[in-house]
Motif scaffolding. Structure first.
Motif, PDB file in Angstrom:
ATOM      1  N   THR A   1      80.184 -13.119  47.139  1.00  0.00           N
ATOM      2  CA  THR A   1      78.953 -13.790  46.697  1.00  0.00           C
ATOM      3  C   THR A   1      79.076 -15.299  46.885  1.00  0.00           C
ATOM      4  OG1 THR A   1      78.575 -12.050  45.056  1.00  0.00           O
ATOM      5  CG2 THR A   1      77.393 -14.124  44.751  1.00  0.00           C
ATOM      6  N   GLU A   2      80.262 -15.833  46.590  1.00  0.00           N
ATOM      7  CA  GLU A   2      80.495 -17.268  46.742  1.00  0.00           C
ATOM      8  C   GLU A   2      80.422 -17.669  48.215  1.00  0.00           C
ATOM      9  OE1 GLU A   2      83.824 -20.608  45.356  1.00  0.00           O
ATOM     10  OE2 GLU A   2      84.183 -18.475  45.052  1.00  0.00           O
ATOM     11  N   ILE A   3      80.968 -16.818  49.087  1.00  0.00           N
ATOM     12  CA  ILE A   3      80.922 -17.105  50.527  1.00  0.00           C
ATOM     13  C   ILE A   3      79.502 -17.045  51.049  1.00  0.00           C
ATOM     14  CG2 ILE A   3      81.559 -16.125  52.770  1.00  0.00           C
ATOM     15  CD1 ILE A   3      84.296 -15.497  51.579  1.00  0.00           C
ATOM     16  N   GLN A   4      78.717 -16.089  50.540  1.00  0.00           N
ATOM     17  CA  GLN A   4      77.310 -16.004  50.936  1.00  0.00           C
ATOM     18  C   GLN A   4      76.583 -17.302  50.605  1.00  0.00           C
ATOM     19  OE1 GLN A   4      75.911 -12.908  52.207  1.00  0.00           O
ATOM     20  NE2 GLN A   4      74.217 -14.211  52.817  1.00  0.00           N
ATOM     21  N   ALA A   5      76.840 -17.838  49.419  1.00  0.00           N
ATOM     22  CA  ALA A   5      76.212 -19.102  49.026  1.00  0.00           C
ATOM     23  C   ALA A   5      76.734 -20.260  49.877  1.00  0.00           C
ATOM     24  CB  ALA A   5      76.485 -19.367  47.547  1.00  0.00           C
ATOM     25  N   ALA A   6      78.033 -20.211  50.230  1.00  0.00           N
ATOM     26  CA  ALA A   6      78.620 -21.289  51.030  1.00  0.00           C
ATOM     27  C   ALA A   6      78.007 -21.348  52.424  1.00  0.00           C
ATOM     28  CB  ALA A   6      80.133 -21.098  51.128  1.00  0.00           C
ATOM     29  N   ILE A   7      77.675 -20.184  52.982  1.00  0.00           N
ATOM     30  CA  ILE A   7      77.008 -20.162  54.283  1.00  0.00           C
ATOM     31  C   ILE A   7      75.650 -20.849  54.181  1.00  0.00           C
ATOM     32  CG2 ILE A   7      75.976 -18.681  56.052  1.00  0.00           C
ATOM     33  CD1 ILE A   7      78.133 -16.606  55.411  1.00  0.00           C
ATOM     34  N   ALA A   8      74.901 -20.498  53.127  1.00  0.00           N
ATOM     35  CA  ALA A   8      73.570 -21.092  52.938  1.00  0.00           C
ATOM     36  C   ALA A   8      73.641 -22.591  52.692  1.00  0.00           C
ATOM     37  CB  ALA A   8      72.861 -20.393  51.779  1.00  0.00           C
ATOM     38  N   GLU A   9      74.715 -23.040  52.068  1.00  0.00           N
ATOM     39  CA  GLU A   9      74.844 -24.455  51.725  1.00  0.00           C
ATOM     40  C   GLU A   9      75.637 -25.253  52.765  1.00  0.00           C
ATOM     41  OE1 GLU A   9      76.551 -24.440  47.839  1.00  0.00           O
ATOM     42  OE2 GLU A   9      74.907 -23.260  46.962  1.00  0.00           O
ATOM     43  N   HIS A  10      75.916 -24.632  53.925  1.00  0.00           N
ATOM     44  CA  HIS A  10      76.561 -25.307  55.070  1.00  0.00           C
ATOM     45  C   HIS A  10      77.928 -25.892  54.694  1.00  0.00           C
ATOM     46  CE1 HIS A  10      72.641 -24.839  56.963  1.00  0.00           C
ATOM     47  NE2 HIS A  10      72.099 -25.507  55.973  1.00  0.00           N
ATOM     48  N   GLN A  11      78.713 -25.120  53.971  1.00  0.00           N
ATOM     49  CA  GLN A  11      80.040 -25.592  53.564  1.00  0.00           C
ATOM     50  C   GLN A  11      81.125 -25.257  54.584  1.00  0.00           C
ATOM     51  OE1 GLN A  11      80.849 -24.009  49.655  1.00  0.00           O
ATOM     52  NE2 GLN A  11      79.075 -25.015  48.708  1.00  0.00           N
ATOM     53  N   PHE A  12      80.796 -24.441  55.581  1.00  0.00           N
ATOM     54  CA  PHE A  12      81.795 -24.073  56.580  1.00  0.00           C
ATOM     55  C   PHE A  12      81.750 -25.027  57.769  1.00  0.00           C
ATOM     56  CE2 PHE A  12      81.236 -20.039  54.303  1.00  0.00           C
ATOM     57  CZ  PHE A  12      82.564 -19.752  54.021  1.00  0.00           C
ATOM     58  N   GLU A  13      82.905 -25.161  58.409  1.00  0.00           N
ATOM     59  CA  GLU A  13      83.053 -26.082  59.537  1.00  0.00           C
ATOM     60  C   GLU A  13      84.041 -25.476  60.525  1.00  0.00           C
ATOM     61  OE1 GLU A  13      84.684 -30.657  60.372  1.00  0.00           O
ATOM     62  OE2 GLU A  13      84.664 -29.812  58.336  1.00  0.00           O
ATOM     63  N   LEU A  14      83.857 -25.777  61.807  1.00  0.00           N
ATOM     64  CA  LEU A  14      84.806 -25.333  62.816  1.00  0.00           C
ATOM     65  C   LEU A  14      85.779 -26.452  63.159  1.00  0.00           C
ATOM     66  CD1 LEU A  14      82.689 -23.241  65.361  1.00  0.00           C
ATOM     67  CD2 LEU A  14      84.128 -22.415  63.490  1.00  0.00           C
ATOM     68  N   TYR A  15      87.052 -26.100  63.159  1.00  0.00           N
ATOM     69  CA  TYR A  15      88.080 -26.967  63.718  1.00  0.00           C
ATOM     70  C   TYR A  15      88.444 -26.400  65.096  1.00  0.00           C
ATOM     71  CZ  TYR A  15      89.156 -29.987  59.715  1.00  0.00           C
ATOM     72  OH  TYR A  15      89.104 -30.943  58.729  1.00  0.00           O
ATOM     73  N   PHE A  16      89.025 -27.238  65.947  1.00  0.00           N
ATOM     74  CA  PHE A  16      89.319 -26.807  67.308  1.00  0.00           C
ATOM     75  C   PHE A  16      90.761 -27.148  67.663  1.00  0.00           C
ATOM     76  CE2 PHE A  16      84.794 -27.307  66.996  1.00  0.00           C
ATOM     77  CZ  PHE A  16      84.282 -26.229  67.705  1.00  0.00           C
ATOM     78  N   GLN A  17      91.493 -26.132  68.159  1.00  0.00           N
ATOM     79  CA  GLN A  17      92.870 -26.360  68.603  1.00  0.00           C
ATOM     80  C   GLN A  17      92.922 -26.245  70.127  1.00  0.00           C
ATOM     81  OE1 GLN A  17      95.952 -23.620  67.266  1.00  0.00           O
ATOM     82  NE2 GLN A  17      97.445 -25.288  67.241  1.00  0.00           N
ATOM     83  N   PRO A  18      93.343 -27.307  70.796  1.00  0.00           N
ATOM     84  CA  PRO A  18      93.326 -27.327  72.268  1.00  0.00           C
ATOM     85  C   PRO A  18      94.259 -26.290  72.891  1.00  0.00           C
ATOM     86  CG  PRO A  18      93.484 -29.552  71.395  1.00  0.00           C
ATOM     87  CD  PRO A  18      93.709 -28.621  70.234  1.00  0.00           C
ATOM     88  N   LYS A  19      93.866 -25.828  74.080  1.00  0.00           N
ATOM     89  CA  LYS A  19      94.701 -24.989  74.934  1.00  0.00           C
ATOM     90  C   LYS A  19      94.939 -25.770  76.221  1.00  0.00           C
ATOM     91  CE  LYS A  19      92.340 -20.747  73.404  1.00  0.00           C
ATOM     92  NZ  LYS A  19      91.605 -19.555  73.885  1.00  0.00           N
ATOM     93  N   VAL A  20      96.176 -25.798  76.689  1.00  0.00           N
ATOM     94  CA  VAL A  20      96.480 -26.598  77.875  1.00  0.00           C
ATOM     95  C   VAL A  20      97.365 -25.811  78.833  1.00  0.00           C
ATOM     96  CG1 VAL A  20      96.368 -28.725  76.517  1.00  0.00           C
ATOM     97  CG2 VAL A  20      98.601 -27.635  76.932  1.00  0.00           C
ATOM     98  N   ASN A  21      97.373 -26.272  80.085  1.00  0.00           N
ATOM     99  CA  ASN A  21      98.368 -25.823  81.041  1.00  0.00           C
ATOM    100  C   ASN A  21      99.568 -26.745  80.880  1.00  0.00           C
ATOM    101  OD1 ASN A  21      99.966 -25.746  83.556  1.00  0.00           O
ATOM    102  ND2 ASN A  21      98.339 -24.387  84.291  1.00  0.00           N
ATOM    103  N   MET A  22     100.672 -26.171  80.401  1.00  0.00           N
ATOM    104  CA  MET A  22     101.826 -27.001  80.059  1.00  0.00           C
ATOM    105  C   MET A  22     102.547 -27.528  81.291  1.00  0.00           C
ATOM    106  SD  MET A  22     103.335 -24.751  76.855  1.00  0.00           S
ATOM    107  CE  MET A  22     103.371 -23.214  77.810  1.00  0.00           C
ATOM    108  N   ARG A  23     102.279 -26.965  82.466  1.00  0.00           N
ATOM    109  CA  ARG A  23     102.927 -27.443  83.689  1.00  0.00           C
ATOM    110  C   ARG A  23     102.160 -28.591  84.325  1.00  0.00           C
ATOM    111  NH1 ARG A  23     102.737 -26.720  89.087  1.00  0.00           N
ATOM    112  NH2 ARG A  23     101.006 -25.244  88.923  1.00  0.00           N
ATOM    113  N   THR A  24     100.803 -28.447  84.336  1.00  0.00           N
ATOM    114  CA  THR A  24      99.987 -29.472  84.997  1.00  0.00           C
ATOM    115  C   THR A  24      99.348 -30.463  84.028  1.00  0.00           C
ATOM    116  OG1 THR A  24      97.948 -28.159  84.886  1.00  0.00           O
ATOM    117  CG2 THR A  24      99.420 -27.770  86.770  1.00  0.00           C
ATOM    118  N   GLY A  25      99.270 -30.091  82.743  1.00  0.00           N
ATOM    119  CA  GLY A  25      98.627 -30.952  81.771  1.00  0.00           C
ATOM    120  C   GLY A  25      97.133 -30.739  81.638  1.00  0.00           C
ATOM    121  N   GLN A  26      96.556 -29.834  82.410  1.00  0.00           N
ATOM    122  CA  GLN A  26      95.108 -29.601  82.366  1.00  0.00           C
ATOM    123  C   GLN A  26      94.688 -29.061  80.996  1.00  0.00           C
ATOM    124  OE1 GLN A  26      93.768 -26.603  85.080  1.00  0.00           O
ATOM    125  NE2 GLN A  26      91.603 -26.820  84.535  1.00  0.00           N
ATOM    126  N   VAL A  27      93.630 -29.629  80.423  1.00  0.00           N
ATOM    127  CA  VAL A  27      93.056 -29.116  79.176  1.00  0.00           C
ATOM    128  C   VAL A  27      92.135 -27.950  79.531  1.00  0.00           C
ATOM    129  CG1 VAL A  27      91.672 -29.625  77.147  1.00  0.00           C
ATOM    130  CG2 VAL A  27      93.221 -31.360  78.057  1.00  0.00           C
TER     131      VAL A  27
END
Length: 469
Positions: free
Chosen positions: A201-227
């Motif tokens: 129920t608390e999560i349902q309210a949190a969705i309506a109240e825009h309390q969630f956020e996305l964080y982003f973790q990069p993926k790279v080619n470790m040999r070439t450095g390409q993101v």
């Protein structure tokens, strides 16, 4: 005159006592009725919470009584109920209380601090007695009973009707597991379910109240450095507890409506962020995690298509669905159909946490995925564990055999990255590369990575790549 008044008073008291007795008695069986039971429970539970007033409450329901009633008529059914009541009273202790709750349902109060095993043993003996034949005229009738038990007092305050409901729930569990048996009410499970419901129920309210956020973790080619892109990871900006990671709340909505709704929000938010980056001149690929129960939701593909249609400027391949391997195996045929439909929409498919479940080469053949993602648990100890190293080599070989890309999670040191490259896995993500970050920080991180961070963190790899070029 005085004797006459005394006699009249005594007669009146006897009549009042008789009326009270009739009001408390079930007319058919002579047991306490429902009203009397409730009043007795309220009095006993209200007097004290000490062990002196402890008791076990059992809710019994006859198995097969309706069939006998329908086959032989209500007269036989009534006689059978009287015999059941008599046998129950005869097989309980004198200070225990038995009442007819209604129909073919009975409630028993077994006095004393019995505990789980003692209460179960007492009811098992009673259930056994009730399973013995009943004789009515020339008829020999066999029934059984299912029973549920709960104990009092409990750790939290509880009303008498709730106590009866607990025993009733346990009784239905007894019926579901085969009848003619006793089940104990699981208070810990009940409290956990209440906690999960409250969190949902608390999560349902949190969705309506825009309390969630996305964080982003990069993926790279470790040999070439390409993101290569980034993985979207949900965070909850809780109003009192601060920033919460998914481990602290996702399990509370697993297999639920709120869980599906939260999954929809993640996809929509990821697409919206990709659209925003596109407007800034940046085309960043994003992967989102999809739970198995959400993937198998009847409208998943249709909803995904509608969300993609809202962002026509994006290439569909920029979105990648990361499916947990163990979830995919639960229903391999259905998942295969859904993933094929998703690929027809243009999105990429990744099999996440590869190696932790029970996948086979056959599963890989059925699930036509684009990427195998090696679980961080194998990467973590690859430098010291020959077993984990062997699994890594196997997964990389699988990826090559099925023409899939392969990426490793949990790259926490330069040595992890270098060893993975040597094994043939050039793509990685992990704390050594970058921790998850808010969307607003990803553009600046990408610029810094391309300008100097890659050279600083992978300088030996970078120089080797440059020499090969």
């Amino acid at each position: 005159m005085y004797k006459e008044l005394a006699a009249a008073k005594e007669l009146l008291q006897q009549k009042v006592s008789l009326l009270h007795s009739l009001a408390d008695t079930d007319e058919l069986t002579g047991l306490l009725n429902r009203a009397a039971l409730t009043r007795h429970l309220n009095q006993q539970m209200g007097s004290s919470r000490s062990s002196e007033n402890a008791f076990a409450l059992a809710f019994l329901d006859l198995d097969g009584f309706k069939e006998i009633n329908d086959a032989y008529g209500h007269d036989v059914g009534d006689k059978l109920l009287r015999l059941v009541a008599k046998r129950m009273a005869a097989n309980l202790r004198t200070h225990d209380i038995v009442s007819r709750f209604g129909g073919d349902e009975f409630v028993v109060i077994m006095q004393g601090n019995l505990g789980d095993s003692s209460a179960m043993d007492s009811l098992d003996r009673l259930i056994h007695q009730l399973s013995q034949p009943f004789h009515i005229g020339s008829l020999s009738l066999s029934i059984s009973a299912s029973a549920g038990i709960t104990l009092y007092p409990q750790t939290e305050p509880i009303a008498s009707d709730q106590l009866i409901r607990q025993a009733d729930q346990a009784m239905y569990q007894a019926k579901l597991t085969g009848r003619n048996r006793v089940c104990m009410f699981n208070l810990d499970k009940e409290l956990a379910q209440k906690g999960q419901h409250q969190k949902a129920t608390e999560i349902q309210a949190a969705i309506a109240e825009h309390q969630f956020e996305l964080y982003f973790q990069p993926k790279v080619n470790m040999r070439t450095g390409q993101v290569l892109g980034a993985e979207a990871l949900i965070r909850w900006n809780h109003p009192t507890q601060g920033l919460l990671g998914p481990a602290s709340f996702l399990s509370d909505v697993s297999e639920s409506h709120q869980g599906v709704e939260l999954g929809r929000w993640v996809i929509a938010a990821a697409l919206a962020q990709m659209g925003s980056w596109h407007d800034q001149g940046r085309n960043i690929n994003v992967s989102v995690n999809i739970a198995g129960y959400h993937l198998q939701h009847s409208s998943f593909v249709e909803e995904l298509a509608l969300m993609l249609a809202k962002f026509p400027m994006l290439r569909k391949q920029q979105l990648e669905l990361e499916v947990l391997e163990t979830n995919a195996i639960n229903d391999i045929d259905q998942v295969s159909i859904v993933l094929a439909a998703c690929k027809n929409l243009g999105v990429n498919i990744s099999l996440d946490d590869f190696g932790t479940g029970y996948s086979t080469l056959g599963h890989l053949k059925v699930l036509t995925v684009d990427v195998l993602k090696i679980d961080r648990s194998f990467v973590k100890d690859m430098l010291s564990s020959q077993g984990d190293l062997a699994i890594l080599k196997g997964v990389i070989s699988f990826a090559q055999a099925f023409e899939c890309d392969v990426i490793a999670e949990g790259v926490e040191t330069l040595q992890h990255g270098q060893r993975l490259i040597e094994l043939g896995c050039e793509m990685g993500q992990g704390y050594y590369i970058a921790r998850p970050m808010p969307a607003v920080d990803l553009s600046a991180w990408t610029d810094a990575w391309q300008q100097s961070q890659y050279e600083n963190k992978f300088k030996f790899t970078a120089r080797a790549a440059g020499n090969k070029g």
